[in-house]
Write an enzyme that holds these catalytic residues in place. Sequence first.
Site, PDB file in Angstrom:
ATOM      1  N   HIS A  70       0.840  -1.204   0.000  1.00  8.83           N
ATOM      2  CA  HIS A  70       0.000   0.000   0.000  1.00  8.83           C
ATOM      3  C   HIS A  70       0.872   1.250   0.000  1.00  8.83           C
ATOM      4  O   HIS A  70       1.943   1.289   0.616  1.00  8.83           O
ATOM      5  CB  HIS A  70      -0.948   0.013   1.203  1.00  8.83           C
ATOM      6  CG  HIS A  70      -0.278   0.044   2.549  1.00  8.83           C
ATOM      7  ND1 HIS A  70       0.023   1.222   3.192  1.00  8.83           N
ATOM      8  CD2 HIS A  70       0.127  -0.951   3.369  1.00  8.83           C
ATOM      9  CE1 HIS A  70       0.590   0.944   4.359  1.00  8.83           C
ATOM     10  NE2 HIS A  70       0.669  -0.358   4.493  1.00  8.83           N
ATOM     11  N   ASP A  72      -0.650   4.269   0.811  1.00  6.08           N
ATOM     12  CA  ASP A  72      -1.230   5.238   1.745  1.00  6.08           C
ATOM     13  C   ASP A  72      -0.554   5.153   3.106  1.00  6.08           C
ATOM     14  O   ASP A  72       0.002   4.118   3.488  1.00  6.08           O
ATOM     15  CB  ASP A  72      -2.742   5.059   1.880  1.00  6.08           C
ATOM     16  CG  ASP A  72      -3.136   3.689   2.430  1.00  6.08           C
ATOM     17  OD1 ASP A  72      -2.523   2.684   2.020  1.00  6.08           O
ATOM     18  OD2 ASP A  72      -4.064   3.631   3.262  1.00  6.08           O
ATOM     19  N   ASP A 103       6.495   1.876   6.901  1.00  4.88           N
ATOM     20  CA  ASP A 103       5.169   1.285   6.635  1.00  4.88           C
ATOM     21  C   ASP A 103       4.468   2.022   5.501  1.00  4.88           C
ATOM     22  O   ASP A 103       3.684   2.920   5.751  1.00  4.88           O
ATOM     23  CB  ASP A 103       4.326   1.340   7.905  1.00  4.88           C
ATOM     24  CG  ASP A 103       3.006   0.593   7.781  1.00  4.88           C
ATOM     25  OD1 ASP A 103       2.839  -0.187   6.827  1.00  4.88           O
ATOM     26  OD2 ASP A 103       2.136   0.804   8.647  1.00  4.88           O
ATOM     27  N   GLU A 135      -5.259   1.065   2.564  1.00  7.92           N
ATOM     28  CA  GLU A 135      -4.996  -0.007   3.519  1.00  7.92           C
ATOM     29  C   GLU A 135      -5.051   0.491   4.948  1.00  7.92           C
ATOM     30  O   GLU A 135      -5.558  -0.186   5.840  1.00  7.92           O
ATOM     31  CB  GLU A 135      -3.629  -0.638   3.243  1.00  7.92           C
ATOM     32  CG  GLU A 135      -3.392  -1.976   3.953  1.00  7.92           C
ATOM     33  CD  GLU A 135      -2.821  -1.833   5.364  1.00  7.92           C
ATOM     34  OE1 GLU A 135      -2.810  -2.837   6.106  1.00  7.92           O
ATOM     35  OE2 GLU A 135      -2.382  -0.728   5.731  1.00  7.92           O
ATOM     36  N   GLU A 136      -4.542   1.700   5.171  1.00  8.26           N
ATOM     37  CA  GLU A 136      -4.525   2.257   6.522  1.00  8.26           C
ATOM     38  C   GLU A 136      -5.912   2.731   6.962  1.00  8.26           C
ATOM     39  O   GLU A 136      -6.157   2.913   8.155  1.00  8.26           O
ATOM     40  CB  GLU A 136      -3.543   3.437   6.595  1.00  8.26           C
ATOM     41  CG  GLU A 136      -2.091   3.076   6.322  1.00  8.26           C
ATOM     42  CD  GLU A 136      -1.459   2.255   7.421  1.00  8.26           C
ATOM     43  OE1 GLU A 136      -2.166   1.856   8.364  1.00  8.26           O
ATOM     44  OE2 GLU A 136      -0.252   1.993   7.335  1.00  8.26           O
ATOM     45  N   GLU A 164       4.500  -5.770   4.282  1.00  7.02           N
ATOM     46  CA  GLU A 164       4.264  -5.111   5.571  1.00  7.02           C
ATOM     47  C   GLU A 164       5.518  -5.182   6.449  1.00  7.02           C
ATOM     48  O   GLU A 164       6.321  -6.118   6.323  1.00  7.02           O
ATOM     49  CB  GLU A 164       3.089  -5.758   6.298  1.00  7.02           C
ATOM     50  CG  GLU A 164       1.728  -5.464   5.703  1.00  7.02           C
ATOM     51  CD  GLU A 164       1.310  -4.020   5.883  1.00  7.02           C
ATOM     52  OE1 GLU A 164       1.852  -3.325   6.757  1.00  7.02           O
ATOM     53  OE2 GLU A 164       0.420  -3.573   5.130  1.00  7.02           O
ATOM     54  N   HIS A 349       4.081   4.433  12.159  1.00  8.49           N
ATOM     55  CA  HIS A 349       3.010   5.262  12.711  1.00  8.49           C
ATOM     56  C   HIS A 349       3.498   6.222  13.804  1.00  8.49           C
ATOM     57  O   HIS A 349       2.690   6.927  14.407  1.00  8.49           O
ATOM     58  CB  HIS A 349       1.852   4.419  13.265  1.00  8.49           C
ATOM     59  CG  HIS A 349       1.109   3.646  12.227  1.00  8.49           C
ATOM     60  ND1 HIS A 349      -0.187   3.199  12.407  1.00  8.49           N
ATOM     61  CD2 HIS A 349       1.455   3.238  10.987  1.00  8.49           C
ATOM     62  CE1 HIS A 349      -0.581   2.542  11.326  1.00  8.49           C
ATOM     63  NE2 HIS A 349       0.409   2.552  10.458  1.00  8.49           N
TER      64      HIS A 349
END
Length: 379
Positions: A70, A72, A103, A135-136, A164, A349
């Site tokens: 992903h 995003d 990530d 995805e997030e 991931e 994150h």
Amino acid sequence: MPLVELARALVRCPSVTPAEGGAIGLLEAELKALGFRTWRLSFGAPPDGPVENLFARVGDGRPHFAFAGHTDVVPPGDRERWSVDPFEGRVAHGVLVGRGAADMKGALAAMVEAARRHVARGAPGSLSFILTGDEEGPATFGTDRVLGWMEAHGHVPDFCLVGEPTSVRRVGDCLKIGRRGSLNAWIRVQGTQGHVAYPDRADNPVRRLVRILHELQSRVLDEGTPWFAPSNLEVTDLEVGNPTPNLIPAEASARLNIRFNDRHRGAELAGWIEQVVATHAPVADVRVRISGEPFLTEPGPFSDLVADAVAAVTGERPTLSTSGGTSDARFIRRLCPVVELGLPGATMHQVDEQVALADLEVLARIYDEVLKRAFSPAR
């Protein structure tokens, strides 16, 4: 574009879900330059869309290996707490800092680098990329929709690797072969508002909500399985919203999450929650959303192939794991065997999310070794 420069360029794309931010377009251009055919797939409408996705493929035969990931990212949060602009893509002292570095934009760059080496070898078969910008977030208009398009157009892979950030202390030390399922439930209990000194004239919904939550949390869902941790239920929010100390409220609400292993299915757990709520509060509102069911890619030829590739590059085999939250592998598993392997995720994150440049190169080498083995004539 060289590996590090591509990772930096991706970090510079402000692709906070569901914004594309230029990331899908950048990867499409890179893959086209390598000879991939590409399809831009846009799904959905506001507020959760539209979402830009990309499917790319080079070759037509078998085996058909797919990379998935992903573009995003989650919002950067308080930018004043960052040591750099979160979308600057700054490199200093051998480290790339920025939102999405771990990530999982760094892994995407490593995948493209591995694809470049693979194409240069001229191996037979097919290599594809399944990329999403959702995805997030809710994951409503992302990989799940792309997979439906792939099925309809004859692009079903034989196996897939998701990038991931699974690694813990060093690149490649943990290989995910499954994930627990996830269920969210919202419970709203109605009562009758009244004065606390006259409880006989009111109906306090908090009492019934507390009994509901107590019964739900008292059940031991299971003791775990050989590959999964025990399922767990956690209350994630309680709300009454009553600013008056001498007022019995009219309603009370709670939210809970269950992370469940393959001893359960989402519908079964949803039915249990609804039954418990109905026992204590027959007119309560219950809403359940199942984000994903548990799945396991049984250890075997595919996980061995990836583990052998890691060992060939790093000298150590990865631990097989099903820990962590959900990922888009939960959708992909319906088409083919899927595993997850990526960068160390300690800073994902977080403020000053980052990845060591040396780790990027190691991951690209691992992905390249996976492709060599997947496309080996001896298979």
